[in-house]
Design an enzyme around this catalytic site. Structure first.
Site, PDB file in Angstrom:
ATOM      1  N   SER A  12       0.815  -1.224   0.000  1.00 49.10           N
ATOM      2  CA  SER A  12       0.000   0.000   0.000  1.00 49.10           C
ATOM      3  C   SER A  12       0.849   1.276   0.000  1.00 49.10           C
ATOM      4  CB  SER A  12      -0.901  -0.026   1.241  1.00 49.10           C
ATOM      5  OG  SER A  12      -1.320   1.265   1.588  1.00 49.10           O
TER       6      SER A  12
HETATM    7  N1  LIG Z   1      -6.874   8.104   1.635  1.00 42.46           N
HETATM    8  C1  LIG Z   1      -6.523   6.867   2.283  1.00 42.46           C
HETATM    9  C2  LIG Z   1      -6.574   5.731   1.285  1.00 42.46           C
HETATM   10  C3  LIG Z   1      -6.330   4.397   1.939  1.00 42.46           C
HETATM   11  C4  LIG Z   1      -6.606   3.227   0.992  1.00 42.46           C
HETATM   12  O1  LIG Z   1      -7.508   3.284   0.129  1.00 42.46           O
HETATM   13  N2  LIG Z   1      -5.857   2.134   1.194  1.00 42.46           N
HETATM   14  C5  LIG Z   1      -6.048   0.949   0.379  1.00 42.46           C
HETATM   15  C6  LIG Z   1      -4.765   0.134   0.311  1.00 42.46           C
HETATM   16  S1  LIG Z   1      -3.571   0.932  -0.678  1.00 42.46           S
HETATM   17  C7  LIG Z   1      -7.101   0.073   1.018  1.00 42.46           C
HETATM   18  O2  LIG Z   1      -7.106  -0.102   2.211  1.00 42.46           O
HETATM   19  N3  LIG Z   1      -7.995  -0.481   0.195  1.00 42.46           N
HETATM   20  C8  LIG Z   1      -8.976  -1.388   0.630  1.00 42.46           C
HETATM   21  C9  LIG Z   1     -10.359  -1.028   0.178  1.00 42.46           C
HETATM   22  O3  LIG Z   1     -10.568   0.118  -0.267  1.00 42.46           O
HETATM   23  O4  LIG Z   1     -11.221  -1.889   0.280  1.00 42.46           O
HETATM   24  C10 LIG Z   1      -5.145   6.992   2.931  1.00 42.46           C
HETATM   25  O5  LIG Z   1      -4.360   7.846   2.493  1.00 42.46           O
HETATM   26  O6  LIG Z   1      -4.872   6.286   3.917  1.00 42.46           O
END
Ligand SMILES: N[C@@H](CCC(=O)N[C@@H](CS)C(=O)NCC(=O)O)C(=O)O
Length: 226
Positions: A12
């Site tokens: 991530s």
């Molecule tokens: N704006 C958030 C975005 C976090 C994000 O979308 N992380 C992804 C991993 S890169 C996630 O957890 N995705 C899982 C999902 O959306 O189901 C941040 O900066 O922490």
């Protein structure tokens, strides 16, 4: 004092931005690797920590915080010590430019990134589509404009905004590389960041890992289509 806990996934970009900041500040952090592929981030237990069901999530004692940008602002404000002013300048206009870059990262640049990962995880694509590439390129255009006048994305030195957007940019290469003729300032900025110790030790191995995961998923999606 209980240790800081960071719920993360190595692949991530936002998690790696927080990891790089933790390293720059020499923070003692305990990592919890969330099993994203198995859906652990959507369990009721995880959603109690972060109702959005995303990583990273920080626990500092009984204080829980999600979103990498909010986490970095918190960590540098509380634990920044003599690096606080440099990584998170207090001058109002400079800080506003950091916010500009971080909101762009959260709302546009990282969105262009997750459009590819979402369609890949859903099994819809076996490579980035022309539509994905178009979204990525319009983000490169914005980054190129931001770094045209200065060496870093918000000011003349590395800040948490570079960790945030730089993490997206360094990982975006797995999908599409910025053309040096069209986006020369963006390319120079990413190269400058990749010379930083934290990019070499945290970003590069994370990108290698992410590349393997994406290639495996694209292969699976391609085979399922045939
Ligand atoms: N704006 C958030 C975005 C976090 C994000 O979308 N992380 C992804 C991993 S890169 C996630 O957890 N995705 C899982 C999902 O959306 O189901 C941040 O900066 O922490």
């Amino acid at each position: 004092m209980p240790p800081l806990i960071l719920h993360r996934v190595l692949g991530s970009p936002p998690a790696r931005a927080v990891m790089m900041l933790s390293e720059l500040l020499k923070l003692q952090v305990q990592f919890n690797d969330v099993k994203l592929l198995q859906g652990e981030h959507k369990t009721p237990e995880f959603k109690k920590l972060n109702p959005m069901g995303t990583v990273p999530v920080l626990q500092d004692g009984d204080f829980v915080l999600s979103d990498s940008h909010a986490i970095m602002k918190y960590l540098v404000s509380v634990y920044g010590g003599d690096k606080r002013e440099s990584l998170y300048p207090s001058d109002v206009r400079t800080r506003a430019l950091l916010d500009q870059a971080m909101f762009f990262n959260a709302g546009v640049f990282f969105k262009a990134f997750t459009n590819v990962t979402r369609d890949t995880f859903l099994g819809v694509v076996s490579e980035p589509t022309p539509q994905h590439i178009e979204e990525i390129e319009s983000s490169f255009e914005v980054v190129d404009a931001y770094v045209r006048e200065r060496p870093y994305i918000a000011t003349d030195r590395l800040t948490i905004a570079d960790l945030a957007a730089g993490s997206t940019a360094a990982t975006m290469k797995v999908f599409h590389k910025p053309d040096p003729d069209r986006f020369p300032h963006c390319v120079d900025w990413v190269s400058r960041l990749e010379e930083e110790h934290v990019f070499k030790t945290i970003m590069t191995p994370g990108v290698v890992y992410f590349t393997k995961v994406m290639n495996a998923l694209w292969k699976r999606n391609k085979e399922n289509k045939e």
